[in-house]
Design an enzyme around this catalytic site. Sequence first.
Site, mmCIF file in Angstrom:
data_model
loop_
_atom_site.group_PDB
_atom_site.id
_atom_site.type_symbol
_atom_site.label_atom_id
_atom_site.label_comp_id
_atom_site.label_asym_id
_atom_site.label_seq_id
_atom_site.Cartn_x
_atom_site.Cartn_y
_atom_site.Cartn_z
ATOM 1 N N ASP A 36 5.633 68.979 1.827
ATOM 2 C CA ASP A 36 4.503 69.775 2.316
ATOM 3 C C ASP A 36 3.213 68.961 2.224
ATOM 4 O OD1 ASP A 36 2.975 72.178 3.061
ATOM 5 O OD2 ASP A 36 2.435 72.279 0.941
ATOM 6 N N ALA A 37 3.017 68.315 1.095
ATOM 7 C CA ALA A 37 1.790 67.535 0.879
ATOM 8 C C ALA A 37 1.731 66.317 1.793
ATOM 9 C CB ALA A 37 1.694 67.100 -0.581
#
Length: 150
Positions: A36-37
């Site tokens: 996600d990051a």
Amino acid sequence: MEKSLMELAEFLRVRFSLEKKDLKTYSPLTLAYIGDAVYDLVIRTLVVEEGNCAPSRLHKKTSSLVKAQAQAEMIDVLLETLSEEEQNVYRRGRNAKSYTMAKNATMKDYRKATGFEALMGYLYLCGRTERMVELIQEGMEKRKTEGEKE
């Protein structure tokens, strides 16, 4: 960009004396967490590189590309191009039991997005950022083409 991401991952490993781990032992939700990051960083970089503008416009553009629905659409157009290993990572992420859900997403889209993020995290941690960026680029292009057809 893929080289700088690869260099960052390797730099962090060396700088913090991190040992390489067997990523197959990682929880798919752990892979999705880092995925996600990393995906968010790639998209933010692309958006900022389009030109200087108000942070609210940057946020709106970024949000439209990182939300669960967009990630679900991206994996839908990429599935046939994934290797067997990549499909397995995606499926593990998609099928992981998460106790949270995005507020503006269907459960189906949220699960697909989690699988997509797990794949991004896996590729990043494996040092295969070139493949990760290739998939993101291909997915964005295919989504745009599919959107123009509708």
